[in-house]
Enzyme design. Structure first.
Site, PDB file in Angstrom:
ATOM      1  N   CYS A   1      18.600 -31.304  -4.963  1.00  0.00           N
ATOM      2  CA  CYS A   1      18.794 -32.633  -5.551  1.00  0.00           C
ATOM      3  C   CYS A   1      18.375 -32.558  -7.014  1.00  0.00           C
ATOM      4  CB  CYS A   1      18.038 -33.705  -4.768  1.00  0.00           C
ATOM      5  SG  CYS A   1      16.263 -33.466  -4.698  1.00  0.00           S
TER       6      CYS A   1
ATOM      7  N   ARG B   1      14.489 -35.484  -2.452  1.00  0.00           N
ATOM      8  CA  ARG B   1      15.583 -35.990  -1.630  1.00  0.00           C
ATOM      9  C   ARG B   1      16.198 -34.862  -0.809  1.00  0.00           C
ATOM     10  NH1 ARG B   1      19.106 -39.047  -6.101  1.00  0.00           N
ATOM     11  NH2 ARG B   1      18.049 -37.557  -7.444  1.00  0.00           N
TER      12      ARG B   1
END
Ligand SMILES: Cc1ncc(COP(=O)(O)O)c(C=O)c1O
Lengths: 322, 281
Positions: free
Chosen positions: B239, B244
């Site tokens: 990410c 994430r």
């Protein structure tokens, strides 16, 4: 209290209501149809500077009446600024502490004003990921955390879910407009944030006159218009009631800034960006409908958005320094 | 209805409530928004700060083995304990911490499904500002498990050879280079776009509106069928700064049971700054 001489015993007596309505001012040079009477309702002339005085007062009074405040218990509220400023000023003037939880994108002017008004301030890196269903609710969650973990210190009005927010407009904004237009209103133009304004005002006016057209505007996705929500973000606004709205117009958010500036320059109205967006919605509807009597609820003025204005209208940055 | 490949790595809020204060169960909160823990947390939960406690403070890296041992042992957690992680933003940094615990060989670590937001919104769940006062215990970690972490050299090779699945879990606007980072984020890169060959599957594809993970069947349909991630190949997720992607790494490796999934924690803030690295938009 005397609304004629405007002498008051406290700032709270200046709060708006049927006997002391915020002004309606007619739009002249920027009205696209001679057969349409268009008014702006200047909410920035409320004592704490925005439409949010109404909801804040209703919510605060409700908490007071239920004995939820005092003895060290104040309020915590998630806010894009205006509700916080109203609540902070009102709370402090009544002797309660106030904590405002704001998303980082809130303009600097509002953050500083909150502190000047005496709020404890938490800034949350909200809207991290522009994806619906997750994230973007950081300020609401942090405010809820305070209210849950420190119940003895904090009551949470929560404008996003509090029926008092709707009731404020049902009790004041709606009746004011009805009286000020002598029942002639055909179009109501509003924006959508918590949706307290639209739900309360529309409910009152529709009961008086079922065929009033209620037009709401929304900024385009990824917008930068503090106080407003795009359709994709409306999930958190529990007060949103689509049955009370005839049309929702989605408008390029940059126009909010452009129109706000034009309103100041052509009408002398120091309107903020959400007012600019509402005006653009009204303009489009008037070009289509041609006749009627319209009221735009202008939530606040431009003073809290000078940095945002410079960001969206870059020419304003020119020639500012010697 | 099939179950997750490793159902043990996930616990529900009710389970956590029922097990509060039990010996051998340690609850740890890790948030994106580091003020959240101080405002209120699950009773007995320790708070880790991802910026100051999970990152090396000099070198750009995760904390080393010794610092991990000091942090975890100092929080009163021993290698035999069951560690329950939870946090805000649907467990982004809780998943990152999960990855770190696994990297250093902790045996029993789990995520609380739905994270902090689910707990917060359930009326029967308490929160407190009281901080626990844990007794430090000795903690010996394993050397970092190389099968869980991708470095840039491997990623560059995949960009060239396309022989592994590459999953970019950022938003479509980051993937296409319209923005370099989500609004308001300070860690950024010189260039926008994505690593050649990457598929864009935003992290939140894996969660329900209440923040809990989607069912095994739904996840399988999304990742294996619609996105056609080939389970026979190795997979690398990335990410912007690796948090994430930890979330999707957790989904692919533990909920779907893919064999070989690595988190590229350097992610876009490393790759998007490299001279001459190939970029697609
Ligand atoms: C500047 C501004 N415009 C518009 C609104 C929207 O009003 P409401 O929340 O009643 O929908 C708000 C409210 O937060 C606001 O602060």
């Amino acid at each position: 209290m005397n609304h004629q001489t405007r002498v008051y015993n406290s700032i709270f007596e200046m709060l708006p209501g049927e006997e002391n309505p915020s002004p309606l001012v007619r739009i002249n040079r920027m009205n696209p149809s001679p057969d349409f009477v268009l008014y702006a309702k200047l909410e920035w002339l409320n004592p704490f500077g925005s439409v949010k005085d109404r909801a804040a007062w209703e919510m605060l009074r409700d908490l007071e009446e239920r004995g939820e405040l005092g003895n060290g218990r104040g309020v915590v509220e998630p806010t894009s600024g205006n509700t916080g400023i109203s609540l902070a000023a009102m709370s402090r003037a009544r002797g309660y502490h106030m904590r405002a939880v704001v998303p980082n994108r809130v303009p600097l002017e509002k953050k500083v004003l909150l502190k000047i008004a005496g709020a404890d301030l938490d800034v949350v890196s909200d809207e991290l990921c522009p994806a619906p269903g997750a994230g973007g609710e950081g300020s609401i969650n942090l405010a809820k955390t305070y209210a849950k973990a420190q119940r003895h210190r904090y009551a949470l009005p929560n404008q996003y879910e509090n029926e008092m927010n709707v009731r404020a407009h049902y009790r004041t904004t709606g009746p004011e407009i009805w009286r000020q237009t002598e029942g002639r209103i055909t179009h109501l133009f509003v924006s959508l944030g918590t949706c307290g304004t639209v739900t309360g005002t529309s409910k009152f006016l529709r009961a008086k006159k079922p065929d009033i057209k209620v037009i709401a505007v929304q900024p385009s996705e990824g917008h930068d218009v503090p106080g407003l929500r795009n359709v994709s973000q409306l999930g958190v606004s529990k007060l949103f009631d689509p049955s009370l709205i005839d049309e929702i117009l989605e408008i390029d958010y940059k126009l909010a800034y452009r129109r706000a500036m034009e309103l100041f320059q052509n009408e002398g109205l120091r309107a903020g960006p959400s007012s600019g967006l509402i005006y653009e919605g009204a303009r489009r509807i008037i070009e289509r409908d041609k006749t009627g009597v319209g009221v735009m609820i202008f939530p606040d003025d431009i003073f809290k958005y000078t940095a945002n204005m410079v960001r969206h209208i870059p020419s304003l940055a020119e020639g500012l320094h010697a | 209805m099939t179950t997750y490949a490793n159902p043990d790595v996930l616990v529900e809020t009710d389970w956590v409530k029922a097990n509060l204060g039990k010996p051998g169960i340690k609850i740890v909160e890790v948030d994106v928004d580091t003020q959240a823990y101080d405002a209120g947390h699950i009773p007995g939960a320790i708070g880790f700060n991802w910026q100051t406690q999970l990152q090396d403070q000099i070198v750009r890296d995760i904390i080393g083995k010794e610092d991990f041992e000091k942090l975890v042992g100092g929080a009163g957690i021993s290698p035999q304990d069951t560690v329950i992680l939870y946090g805000d933003n649907n467990n982004w940094f809780a998943a990152y911490a999960f990855w770190l615990f696994k990297l250093y060989g902790h045996r029993d670590v789990r995520l609380m499904n739905g994270g902090r937001q689910k707990w917060l919104n359930e009326p029967d769940k308490e929160m407190t500002t009281e901080k626990p006062n844990p007794q430090p215990v000795p903690y010996v970690a394993q050397p970092p498990d190389p099968s869980l972490r991708a470095f840039v050299s491997e990623v560059l090779e995949v960009a060239r050879m396309r022989h592994k699945n590459l999953v970019d879990v950022r938003s479509p606007d980051e993937f296409t280079g319209k923005v370099i980072a989500p609004p308001g984020m300070t860690e950024t890169a010189q260039r926008g776009g994505h690593i050649p060959g990457a598929k864009n599957v935003p992290w939140n594809t894996a969660v329900n509106p209440d923040g809990t993970f989607k069912s095994a069947d739904e996840l399988r349909r999304i990742y294996l069928e619609q996105q056609a991630i080939d389970p026979a190949k190795e997979t690398i997720v990335y990410c912007r700064i690796g948090e994430r992607s930890s979330h999707t790494w957790f989904v692919l490796k533990y909920l779907l049971g893919l064999q070989n999934v690595k988190n590229y924690d350097g992610s876009w803030t490393e790759y998007g700054n490299l001279i001459a690295a190939p970029i697609e938009r």
